[in-house]
Design a protein around this motif. Structure first.
Motif, PDB file in Angstrom:
ATOM      1  N   PRO A 163      43.906 -12.527  23.731  1.00 61.91           N
ATOM      2  CA  PRO A 163      43.720 -13.740  22.938  1.00 61.91           C
ATOM      3  C   PRO A 163      44.563 -14.903  23.450  1.00 61.91           C
ATOM      4  N   ARG A 164      43.894 -15.948  23.866  1.00 62.74           N
ATOM      5  CA  ARG A 164      44.512 -17.213  24.243  1.00 62.74           C
ATOM      6  C   ARG A 164      43.426 -18.270  24.271  1.00 62.74           C
ATOM      7  N   ILE A 165      43.805 -19.530  24.382  1.00 64.47           N
ATOM      8  CA  ILE A 165      42.840 -20.613  24.480  1.00 64.47           C
ATOM      9  C   ILE A 165      42.196 -20.601  25.875  1.00 64.47           C
ATOM     10  N   HIS A 166      40.889 -20.681  25.910  1.00 62.22           N
ATOM     11  CA  HIS A 166      40.156 -20.805  27.164  1.00 62.22           C
ATOM     12  C   HIS A 166      39.419 -22.143  27.152  1.00 62.22           C
ATOM     13  N   ILE A 167      39.628 -22.963  28.173  1.00 62.26           N
ATOM     14  CA  ILE A 167      39.011 -24.291  28.257  1.00 62.26           C
ATOM     15  C   ILE A 167      38.197 -24.380  29.544  1.00 62.26           C
ATOM     16  N   ILE A 182      25.947 -22.478  30.790  1.00 62.65           N
ATOM     17  CA  ILE A 182      26.132 -21.514  29.710  1.00 62.65           C
ATOM     18  C   ILE A 182      27.557 -20.971  29.727  1.00 62.65           C
ATOM     19  N   PHE A 183      28.178 -20.984  28.552  1.00 62.24           N
ATOM     20  CA  PHE A 183      29.504 -20.395  28.350  1.00 62.24           C
ATOM     21  C   PHE A 183      29.420 -19.491  27.128  1.00 62.24           C
ATOM     22  N   ARG A 184      30.229 -18.434  27.113  1.00 60.12           N
ATOM     23  CA  ARG A 184      30.228 -17.545  25.955  1.00 60.12           C
ATOM     24  C   ARG A 184      31.642 -17.068  25.665  1.00 60.12           C
ATOM     25  N   CYS A 185      31.821 -16.636  24.414  1.00 59.77           N
ATOM     26  CA  CYS A 185      33.057 -15.971  23.997  1.00 59.77           C
ATOM     27  C   CYS A 185      32.651 -14.746  23.195  1.00 59.77           C
ATOM     28  N   SER A 186      33.522 -14.237  22.358  1.00 60.88           N
ATOM     29  CA  SER A 186      33.196 -13.034  21.598  1.00 60.88           C
ATOM     30  C   SER A 186      32.235 -13.305  20.451  1.00 60.88           C
ATOM     31  N   THR A 187      32.103 -14.578  20.062  1.00 63.23           N
ATOM     32  CA  THR A 187      31.307 -14.909  18.890  1.00 63.23           C
ATOM     33  C   THR A 187      30.102 -15.803  19.184  1.00 63.23           C
ATOM     34  N   PHE A 188      30.181 -16.635  20.209  1.00 61.64           N
ATOM     35  CA  PHE A 188      29.145 -17.629  20.472  1.00 61.64           C
ATOM     36  C   PHE A 188      28.730 -17.641  21.928  1.00 61.64           C
ATOM     37  N   MET A 189      27.508 -18.100  22.146  1.00 65.04           N
ATOM     38  CA  MET A 189      27.041 -18.539  23.457  1.00 65.04           C
ATOM     39  C   MET A 189      26.591 -19.989  23.289  1.00 65.04           C
ATOM     40  N   VAL A 190      27.079 -20.868  24.163  1.00 62.24           N
ATOM     41  CA  VAL A 190      26.760 -22.286  24.102  1.00 62.24           C
ATOM     42  C   VAL A 190      26.174 -22.700  25.441  1.00 62.24           C
ATOM     43  N   ASP A 283      19.684 -11.539  26.935  1.00 62.00           N
ATOM     44  CA  ASP A 283      18.822 -11.850  28.085  1.00 62.00           C
ATOM     45  C   ASP A 283      19.462 -12.870  29.020  1.00 62.00           C
ATOM     46  N   PHE A 284      20.122 -13.885  28.483  1.00 60.24           N
ATOM     47  CA  PHE A 284      20.809 -14.847  29.339  1.00 60.24           C
ATOM     48  C   PHE A 284      21.971 -14.176  30.075  1.00 60.24           C
ATOM     49  N   SER A 285      22.647 -13.252  29.387  1.00 57.06           N
ATOM     50  CA  SER A 285      23.782 -12.560  30.012  1.00 57.06           C
ATOM     51  C   SER A 285      23.342 -11.667  31.155  1.00 57.06           C
ATOM     52  N   GLN A 286      22.124 -11.177  31.099  1.00 61.40           N
ATOM     53  CA  GLN A 286      21.625 -10.273  32.140  1.00 61.40           C
ATOM     54  C   GLN A 286      21.251 -11.002  33.426  1.00 61.40           C
ATOM     55  N   LYS A 287      21.197 -12.329  33.386  1.00 60.36           N
ATOM     56  CA  LYS A 287      20.841 -13.102  34.571  1.00 60.36           C
ATOM     57  C   LYS A 287      22.109 -13.415  35.364  1.00 60.36           C
ATOM     58  N   ALA A 288      22.186 -12.914  36.566  1.00 63.19           N
ATOM     59  CA  ALA A 288      23.375 -13.101  37.400  1.00 63.19           C
ATOM     60  C   ALA A 288      23.638 -14.583  37.636  1.00 63.19           C
ATOM     61  N   GLY A 289      24.871 -14.995  37.344  1.00 59.22           N
ATOM     62  CA  GLY A 289      25.283 -16.363  37.611  1.00 59.22           C
ATOM     63  C   GLY A 289      24.994 -17.361  36.516  1.00 59.22           C
ATOM     64  N   TRP A 290      24.293 -16.935  35.462  1.00 55.19           N
ATOM     65  CA  TRP A 290      23.952 -17.896  34.409  1.00 55.19           C
ATOM     66  C   TRP A 290      25.137 -18.183  33.487  1.00 55.19           C
ATOM     67  N   VAL A 291      25.900 -17.167  33.122  1.00 52.00           N
ATOM     68  CA  VAL A 291      27.064 -17.372  32.243  1.00 52.00           C
ATOM     69  C   VAL A 291      28.253 -17.731  33.125  1.00 52.00           C
ATOM     70  N   LEU A 292      28.704 -18.962  33.014  1.00 50.94           N
ATOM     71  CA  LEU A 292      29.668 -19.497  33.972  1.00 50.94           C
ATOM     72  C   LEU A 292      31.066 -18.915  33.813  1.00 50.94           C
ATOM     73  N   ASN A 293      31.392 -18.395  32.646  1.00 46.29           N
ATOM     74  CA  ASN A 293      32.719 -17.804  32.425  1.00 46.29           C
ATOM     75  C   ASN A 293      32.640 -16.303  32.171  1.00 46.29           C
ATOM     76  N   TYR A 297      35.026 -13.239  30.049  1.00 48.17           N
ATOM     77  CA  TYR A 297      34.484 -12.512  28.901  1.00 48.17           C
ATOM     78  C   TYR A 297      33.431 -11.511  29.394  1.00 48.17           C
ATOM     79  N   PRO A 298      33.843 -10.481  30.120  1.00 48.25           N
ATOM     80  CA  PRO A 298      32.853  -9.526  30.655  1.00 48.25           C
ATOM     81  C   PRO A 298      32.131  -8.782  29.544  1.00 48.25           C
TER      82      PRO A 298
END
Length: 304
Positions: A163-167, A182-190, A283-293, A297-298
């Motif tokens: 747990p820490r701030i990720h920017i 696309i960015f994601r964390c444990s609760t959201f995908m934006v 489905d977005f997570s399964q696309k290689a390179g789409w989730v930039l971070n 957040y593996p």
């Protein structure tokens, strides 16, 4: 799903669901400047709207905005979509950082304090696990009973470094074959979509459906029509008329599953949408390179 061949989403895996649900929810709309803000003072105005699993707090800062959370239950999102604010300060559990313009920050649960100075937009996203925030939503009555067809909220894995701030900067160059930013964390995908200039080519629309999750489309710049159509089941009493809703920015729509939907930019200038999902999309997570971070957040759903 119907995507133009140039749209990266044309390569997404097709849904395995073929049955039509027996009940449907309507879409939730809010053109913020057409309704009174939830909270207002000399320095800012804030509108709260919600979906089944999430709450959007959209703020327009005229001078300053101060916001605090004590004992926040889970990870939340701070989005600064533009670069006009003079400064956005964020403190979490004693850690102090400045969130630059055109950035997204993921903030763990716990105690946090935000101060935005100047003039511009600030967006905060919370799950409905924060019941006090959910109660502030202008459309809270609509969710007095759970909407059908939406899967329950289940958080994803936390950040690999704890747990820490990720920017993250939103200024990521467009890349062929990748859909938006696309960015994601444990609760959201934006997904801070690539902006467009001028009206959309109506010969290249993208009507599609989601089986079991809502999509929130937040317009922070420009002008849009949202087109939504519900499937016909055996019970005619459940049929709904098509929606073709004009939503100038700032505005948001919550699109229910499994409605067919597509958004049409109609503004002559820059048009900017932000798509929000809670929890993240598989489905977005399964696309290689789409989730930039994704490295921060593996997920078990990532392409390897």
């Amino acid at each position: 799903m119907a995507f133009d061949s140039s749209d990266p989403r044309a390569a997404l895996a097709k849904s395995g669901t073929s049955s039509i649900p027996s009940r449907f929810a309507g879409a939730e709309y809010c053109c913020f400047h057409n309704v009174e803000p939830t909270l207002s003072d000399a320095g800012s105005q804030t509108w709260y709207m919600r979906g089944q699993n999430f709450v959007v707090a959209y703020s327009e800062v005229k001078d300053s905005l101060t916001f605090s959370r004590d004992q926040q239950v889970d990870e939340w999102v701070l989005l600064v979509p533009g670069s006009s604010l003079a400064k956005v300060s964020l403190e979490w559990e004693g850690e102090q950082v400045v969130v630059p313009g055109r950035s997204i920050a993921f903030v763990p649960g716990g105690s946090a304090h935000v101060v935005a100075e100047g003039s511009g937009q600030v967006v905060r996203l919370f799950t409905t696990q924060s019941s006090d925030v959910a109660e502030l939503a202008l459309n809270s009555v609509s969710y007095a009973d759970a909407h059908p067809n939406v899967a329950p909220f289940v958080p994803w894995a936390e950040a690999i470094d704890g747990p820490r701030i990720h920017i993250y900067s939103l200024d990521v160059p467009k890349e062929d074959g990748r859909f938006g930013r696309i960015f994601r964390c444990s609760t959201f995908m934006v997904n801070f979509l690539d902006p467009t200039v001028g009206p959309r080519d109506t010969s290249r629309m993208s009507p599609h459906t989601h089986d079991d999750f809502e999509q929130c489309s937040l317009a922070v710049e420009g002008d849009y029509f949202h087109h939504i159509r519900w499937p016909w089941g055996t019970d005619k009493a459940q049929w709904r008329e098509d929606d073709h809703r004009h939503c100038p920015s700032p505005s948001m729509v919550v699109i229910p599953p499994p409605a067919i939907h597509t958004s049409q930019a109609v503004g002559q200038g820059v048009n900017q949408l932000v798509d929000i999902f809670c929890p993240p999309r598989i489905d977005f997570s399964q696309k290689a390179g789409w989730v930039l971070n994704a490295k921060d957040y593996p997920s078990e759903h990532d392409s390897h």
